[in-house]
Design a protein around this motif. Structure first.
Motif, PDB file in Angstrom:
ATOM      1  N   GLU A   1      36.720  83.218  68.021  1.00  0.00           N
ATOM      2  CA  GLU A   1      37.081  81.741  68.252  1.00  0.00           C
ATOM      3  C   GLU A   1      38.064  81.361  67.164  1.00  0.00           C
ATOM      4  O   GLU A   1      39.015  80.466  67.729  1.00  0.00           O
TER       5      GLU A   1
ATOM      6  N   ARG B   1      41.490  82.059  69.145  1.00  0.00           N
ATOM      7  CA  ARG B   1      41.310  80.920  70.224  1.00  0.00           C
ATOM      8  C   ARG B   1      41.992  79.620  69.703  1.00  0.00           C
ATOM      9  O   ARG B   1      42.707  78.983  70.154  1.00  0.00           O
ATOM     10  N   GLN B   2      41.325  79.138  68.512  1.00  0.00           N
ATOM     11  CA  GLN B   2      41.885  77.941  67.958  1.00  0.00           C
ATOM     12  C   GLN B   2      43.296  77.973  67.468  1.00  0.00           C
ATOM     13  O   GLN B   2      44.181  77.175  67.542  1.00  0.00           O
TER      14      GLN B   2
ATOM     15  N   GLN C   1      32.617  87.647  66.911  1.00  0.00           N
ATOM     16  CA  GLN C   1      32.770  86.337  67.794  1.00  0.00           C
ATOM     17  C   GLN C   1      33.380  85.489  66.883  1.00  0.00           C
ATOM     18  O   GLN C   1      34.304  84.421  67.553  1.00  0.00           O
ATOM     19  N   ARG C   2      33.378  85.365  65.615  1.00  0.00           N
ATOM     20  CA  ARG C   2      33.866  84.188  64.831  1.00  0.00           C
ATOM     21  C   ARG C   2      35.604  84.568  64.836  1.00  0.00           C
ATOM     22  O   ARG C   2      36.441  83.515  64.885  1.00  0.00           O
TER      23      ARG C   2
END
Length: 336
Positions: free
Chosen positions: A317, A320-321, A313-314
């Motif tokens: 994320e 996405r960033q 998940q990290r």
């Protein structure tokens, strides 16, 4: 004496159509390796909360995979395109047109391929050790797993792996050389002319070392996953009570499962190479099988980004960033 089955095995796979398909596959794989591992490096190096010992180990793994995409695969692409332009066959002697001068590129590319493969295995082993400490000894994780120790282990992993990659040429006393293999389309170790048969046994160091690490990695992963299963059952039993919950975090559990998936993927991709090396030592040379074995292993270099995207998940994320930052930068540049 090796049983030469090259011509019989390759007789049906040397047409221009098959070679064009092979070149297309290599180019697609090359782009996937470069883009996938560049994305991994951009996320791990550009996101502060991923700059952890685990993140450094994953960065080392991405660098090893990226090295294959920068040196190993492009050379094979060049060789196939060059042979296609000359309309040459895949016979061993025809590949001599690829090399001009006294220096053979395989003496660089061969050790890079072997060394980076060994780095990948040792790094996955270190990742497994790091996760097992986080799962089995969560209270000692911050003390045992430090950035300094992790960086030192990464340096040791690279040094030992490339030393082992050079041992066939160092300790065979010229009995083993590196050459571009017309079956695998890669730079492989080969017996020198008039070399004794027992020299080939030095290559058994590779599968012995690799399967020792992979075997230990699988055992440690099994222990960690068993502990996670027991923890999950205990957490269900303790839910709704006043007892203190266990200290294993959800992120540690997800990371352990991700490392387990990496281990299984690498084990599956490496097994055909081990079978091929053992077969060569026993006196067999499987031309078609060697191509699939080496390129299945090379394909594993672009699988990590898929595993991270699904299991981490990290990482999602961070991706996405990175996408948002890149889009904002492009928008500001376009407005100017």
């Amino acid at each position: 004496m090796l049983t030469d089955l090259n011509h019989t095995n390759c007789s049906g796979c040397c047409s221009s159509g098959n070679r064009i398909f092979t070149v297309s596959f290599m180019i697609i794989l090359l782009l996937a390796i470069l883009l996938g591992n560049s994305l991994i490096l951009a996320i791990f190096l550009g996101t502060k909360h991923i700059r952890t010992p685990q993140g450094y180990l994953k960065t080392s793994l991405a660098v090893a995979d990226l090295a294959l995409g920068i040196l190993v695969v492009p050379f094979s692409v060049y060789g196939e395109i060059r042979m296609l332009s000359l309309n040459a066959s895949t016979a061993e002697g025809d590949y001599e047109v690829l090399f001009v001068g006294s220096w053979h590129p395989c003496y660089l590319i061969g050790p890079v391929f072997a060394g980076c493969t060994l780095v990948s295995i040792s790094t996955i082993f270190l990742l497994t050790i790091e996760r097992s400490i986080a799962i089995l000894k969560p209270l000692h994780k911050e003390v045992v797993i430090t950035r300094r120790r992790t960086l030192l282990l990464i340096l040791l992993s690279w040094t030992a792996s490339f030393f082992l990659a050079m041992t066939p040429m160092i300790f065979s006393q010229g009995g083993i050389v590196l050459e571009y293999n017309h079956c695998s389309r890669m730079c492989n170790y080969a017996p020198a002319p008039a070399s004794p048969a027992h020299v080939w046994q030095i290559l058994l160091l590779f599968p012995a070392f690799d399967f020792s690490l992979l075997g230990g990695t699988l055992i440690i992963n099994a222990l960690s996953l068993t502990t996670i299963h027991q923890y999950t059952r205990r957490r269900k039993l303790l839910s709704g009570t006043d007892q203190e919950p266990l200290r294993v975090s959800f992120s540690d559990i997800k990371a352990a499962k991700t490392i387990g998936t990496l281990t299984m993927a690498f084990t599956v991709s490496f097994t055909p190479i081990a079978v091929f090396v053992v077969g060569n030592v026993l006196g067999y040379q499987w031309c078609t099988f060697s191509f699939f074995a080496f390129w299945i292993l090379a394909s594993n270099s672009c699988c990590n980004v898929i595993i991270y995207s699904v299991c981490d998940q990290r990482f999602r994320e961070g991706a996405r960033q990175l996408f948002i930052s890149t889009r904002c930068f492009c928008c500001r540049t376009f407005e100017r």
